[in-house]
Design a protein around this motif. Structure first.
Motif, PDB file in Angstrom:
ATOM      1  N   ASP A  14     -16.046 -22.052 -24.607  1.00  0.00           N
ATOM      2  CA  ASP A  14     -15.592 -20.696 -24.335  1.00  0.00           C
ATOM      3  C   ASP A  14     -14.075 -20.610 -24.489  1.00  0.00           C
ATOM      4  O   ASP A  14     -13.354 -21.575 -24.219  1.00  0.00           O
ATOM      5  N   ILE A  15     -13.611 -19.431 -24.904  1.00  0.00           N
ATOM      6  CA  ILE A  15     -12.192 -19.092 -24.815  1.00  0.00           C
ATOM      7  C   ILE A  15     -12.040 -18.197 -23.593  1.00  0.00           C
ATOM      8  O   ILE A  15     -12.718 -17.179 -23.484  1.00  0.00           O
ATOM      9  N   GLU A  16     -11.176 -18.582 -22.689  1.00  0.00           N
ATOM     10  CA  GLU A  16     -10.993 -17.801 -21.464  1.00  0.00           C
ATOM     11  C   GLU A  16      -9.539 -17.339 -21.337  1.00  0.00           C
ATOM     12  O   GLU A  16      -8.610 -18.145 -21.462  1.00  0.00           O
ATOM     13  N   LEU A  17      -9.357 -16.061 -21.119  1.00  0.00           N
ATOM     14  CA  LEU A  17      -8.033 -15.483 -20.886  1.00  0.00           C
ATOM     15  C   LEU A  17      -7.903 -15.188 -19.395  1.00  0.00           C
ATOM     16  O   LEU A  17      -8.776 -14.528 -18.815  1.00  0.00           O
ATOM     17  N   VAL A  33      -4.393  -9.389 -18.634  1.00  0.00           N
ATOM     18  CA  VAL A  33      -5.705  -9.277 -19.281  1.00  0.00           C
ATOM     19  C   VAL A  33      -6.516 -10.539 -19.015  1.00  0.00           C
ATOM     20  O   VAL A  33      -6.057 -11.652 -19.254  1.00  0.00           O
ATOM     21  N   SER A  34      -7.730 -10.342 -18.515  1.00  0.00           N
ATOM     22  CA  SER A  34      -8.643 -11.456 -18.251  1.00  0.00           C
ATOM     23  C   SER A  34     -10.021 -11.136 -18.805  1.00  0.00           C
ATOM     24  O   SER A  34     -10.579 -10.066 -18.523  1.00  0.00           O
ATOM     25  N   PHE A  35     -10.563 -12.022 -19.618  1.00  0.00           N
ATOM     26  CA  PHE A  35     -11.954 -11.942 -20.053  1.00  0.00           C
ATOM     27  C   PHE A  35     -12.308 -13.253 -20.744  1.00  0.00           C
ATOM     28  O   PHE A  35     -11.444 -14.082 -21.021  1.00  0.00           O
ATOM     29  N   THR A  36     -13.601 -13.441 -21.000  1.00  0.00           N
ATOM     30  CA  THR A  36     -14.092 -14.668 -21.620  1.00  0.00           C
ATOM     31  C   THR A  36     -14.805 -14.345 -22.929  1.00  0.00           C
ATOM     32  O   THR A  36     -15.600 -13.400 -22.990  1.00  0.00           O
ATOM     33  N   ARG A 219      -4.334  -2.966 -20.528  1.00  0.00           N
ATOM     34  CA  ARG A 219      -5.194  -3.481 -19.471  1.00  0.00           C
ATOM     35  C   ARG A 219      -6.668  -3.377 -19.871  1.00  0.00           C
ATOM     36  O   ARG A 219      -7.061  -2.488 -20.621  1.00  0.00           O
ATOM     37  N   VAL A 220      -7.475  -4.299 -19.356  1.00  0.00           N
ATOM     38  CA  VAL A 220      -8.911  -4.240 -19.574  1.00  0.00           C
ATOM     39  C   VAL A 220      -9.488  -3.142 -18.687  1.00  0.00           C
ATOM     40  O   VAL A 220      -9.345  -3.184 -17.463  1.00  0.00           O
ATOM     41  N   VAL A 221     -10.130  -2.154 -19.310  1.00  0.00           N
ATOM     42  CA  VAL A 221     -10.715  -1.051 -18.543  1.00  0.00           C
ATOM     43  C   VAL A 221     -12.244  -1.113 -18.543  1.00  0.00           C
ATOM     44  O   VAL A 221     -12.884  -0.368 -17.788  1.00  0.00           O
TER      45      VAL A 221
END
Length: 306
Positions: A14-17, A33-36, A219-221
């Motif tokens: 996985d790439i994880e932010l 920003v956070s997501f996988t 931003r992640v919405v």
């Protein structure tokens, strides 16, 4: 017993932010920003111009350094060696206009660590798959913009990349090329490769992706599977009557999104309001249709970025 399902290649992960941020002077272009991007999954990255998608992808690839936060690969901080095994398609195309397509792609394949024979075989296969076999000896500048896009895509896909980070890979492609590209990407995900791609073509993202990340103002919405996002969306109903539907605008708990003649598109904003609506509709005449509408990605996008 051999697992016949989706097999995860040990070389993939996985790439994880995690809370990734980037500022330019006083401007915060990317804000925690956070997501996988999961192994073996197509993740669509959408947002308007200036939302921060390209800046985020550049930080994933190490083209830009984050102001804050981390990029992880297989649960640990990503390294330059990891990134060298990624396929990357940047926003700015990096092709040499006066070089032949075949020679240029073989050269790029050699830079990725392929031997000369392997690079040529890989390039030839990809050119055939994307309908460019007869243009292999042409200079890049002689190609249409759509065909140049195909060449740029091939450069990212060579050498069995461990991950793919693609900025607008479908831009300028005709429908047949889109289908060919989608098939190629699915072949990579089938061997466990995580794929992150950005696009403004929401219908295409909706059709292809198993996970969506929506960015607005850095931003992640929204983040989730298409069904996750639909379940959080406002419920809409289609109503078709025998007479004029203009009266629906006055029903408490109902928002009339659109009314035209005997047809109305409605949002139920108060639990139980749909019952009152139907009772009133039947009192006034016949109801030809009252059905729940499946929200499109475009509708969801407008809701979360408003």
């Amino acid at each position: 017993m051999r697992d016949t399902g989706r097999v995860r290649d040990r070389a993939t992960a996985d790439i994880e932010l995690r809370r990734l941020s980037r500022t330019f002077g006083e401007v915060r272009a990317v804000d925690e920003v956070s997501f996988t991007v999961s192994a073996g999954r197509l993740t669509g990255f959408v947002g308007g111009n200036g939302a921060g998608k390209t800046t985020t992808m550049r930080m994933v690839m190490g083209v830009l350094s984050p102001t804050g936060g981390d990029v992880l690969w297989d649960g640990r901080p990503i390294t330059a060696a990891d990134r060298r095994r990624f396929g990357y398609m940047p926003e700015e195309r990096g092709l040499y206009p006066k070089q032949p397509v075949l020679d240029q792609l073989v050269y790029l394949g050699r830079l990725r660590g392929l031997g000369a024979a392997s690079a040529k075989a890989s390039v030839t296969t990809h050119l055939e798959r994307l309908g460019l076999a007869d243009r292999a000896r042409d200079h890049v500048e002689k190609l249409s913009l759509g065909n140049q896009q195909r060449v740029q895509v091939i450069a990212a896909l060579m050498g069995r990349p461990r991950a793919l980070v693609l900025d607008e890979p479908f831009s300028g492609l005709d429908p047949a090329a889109v289908d060919d590209m989608a098939e190629l990407l699915r072949e990579h995900t089938s061997r466990g490769v995580p794929v992150l791609f950005s696009s403004h073509q929401l219908d295409l993202v909706e059709r292809l992706c198993e996970r969506l990340v929506v960015l607005a103002r850095g931003r992640v919405v929204a983040d989730g599977t298409p069904e996750d996002l639909r379940s959080r969306s406002v419920t809409r109903h289609s109503l078709v009557l025998s007479g004029d539907a203009g009266w629906v605008r006055g029903v408490p708990g109902i928002h009339a999104v659109d009314v035209e003649g005997s047809r109305a598109l409605l949002e139920v904003v108060e639990h139980g309001a749909e019952r009152r609506l139907l009772e009133e509709a039947l009192r006034r005449g016949e109801v030809h249709e009252f059905s729940r509408q499946r929200p499109s990605l475009a509708q969801i996008y407008r809701e979360v970025t408003a």
